[in-house]
Write a protein that holds these residues in place. Structure first.
Motif: not given
Length: 314
Positions: A34, A187, A221, A224-225, A229, A275, A278-279, A283
């Motif tokens: 992040d 999500y 996750g 949704s990102w 974004y 991102a 990471r998501a 998640n």
């Protein structure tokens, strides 16, 4: 004195506590990525690997965790509230589904949308402080680290409130709602749909494997990102500015126009790979911890009920 035992005995209490465990797992597992994402969004160039090497060499590895205290201190309550609100709204938006059945996909999407909008009230100040801390520069000279700016989340929050008041604390609320409401709808819908596809019947019997939890949570996750974004890039840039920032943005539309004019439309996807990676990690960890905690809480509750019945029989 009897509040917590009674609260934990309710389904609401179980959702709340399990959501808190999920939030902690998510923050700890994904915070370094992040930090890299925020730096990619706020600077004009640099790949994730380049930024990682630069931060490690000039600021030390612990710089990747700078500002984690702010979200970690609030994430238990915040994530617990997210799952609690979602559990209520997913049922409220589709009352035709029996209580013994899982919420419909329509209820899941609408419940997620409402959850995203409501949680923005809690999330906006936390993310504002986190972004300001993540963008602070630390220079290591002569084996001494010197930090420019505020020392921690409390310092940052006090400084913002002193200079800008409540309006400053909630800078970026509108774009946070625009980002989180549709993102949370996708999500929760993605999670429920994918887990059912990977393990048919698990939405009703709750018997999915850890692999199903990890994959469904990770894909939820990532999806949704990917949908929100560009708004997140604008939000980061808008919240990163302070009263002393030269050429400040007048609003989110101005931030969008000037960012695209100066750096092109590619700026809206800068850091997307970081991102999404990471998501997936975060998640996957969140839903695995959440479902596992929820399962343990319900098992303990069932065991207690069985013991009580046995004692009454005797």
């Amino acid at each position: 004195m009897d509040f917590w035992p009674e609260f934990l005995a309710s389904s609401w209490g179980k959702e709340f506590v399990a959501g808190g465990f999920g939030g902690i797992a998510g923050i700890v597992s994904g915070y370094p990525l992040d930090t890299i994402r925020v730096r990619q969004q706020s600077c004009t160039s640099g790949s994730a690997l380049k930024i990682l090497r630069h931060v490690a060499a000039t600021e030390g590895p612990l710089a990747l965790y700078r500002g984690m205290a702010a979200p970690l201190a609030s994430v238990t309550f915040q994530n617990a509230m997210v799952f609690q609100i979602y559990a209520v709204l997913s049922r409220a938006f589709d009352r035709n589904v029996p209580a013994s059945d899982p919420p419909s996909y329509k209820g899941v999407a609408l419940g997620g949308f409402g959850t995203g909008a409501l949680q923005s009230l809690m999330l906006t100040p936390v993310e504002l402080v986190k972004i300001r801390l993540q963008l602070q520069q630390r220079n290591i000279l002569d084996n001494k680290s010197q930090i420019t700016g505020c020392r921690g989340p409390t310092d940052v929050a006090r400084g913002i409130f002193r200079q800008e008041g409540w309006r400053g604390i909630y800078r970026g609320l509108t774009i946070t709602v625009l980002r989180d409401a549709p993102a949370h709808a996708l999500y929760f819908w993605t999670y429920e749909y994918v887990r059912e596809q990977l393990h048919p019947g698990c939405r009703k019997n709750g018997q999915e494997s850890f692999r199903t939890m990890l994959i469904a949570g990770g894909l939820a996750g990532a999806a949704s990102w990917m949908c929100c974004y560009p708004l997140d890039v604008i939000k980061t840039r808008f919240q990163a500015q302070s009263q002393s920032t030269p050429s400040r943005y007048t609003g989110i539309v101005d931030c969008f126009r000037r960012s695209v004019k100066q750096e092109g439309y590619n700026v809206l996807g800068r850091g997307l790979g970081t991102a999404v990676a990471r998501a997936f990690v975060v998640n996957g960890a969140i839903f695995t911890a959440y479902e596992t905690a929820l399962r343990c809480l319900f098992i303990n509750d069932n065991n207690n009920h069985e013991n009580i019945k046995a004692e009454n029989t005797l």
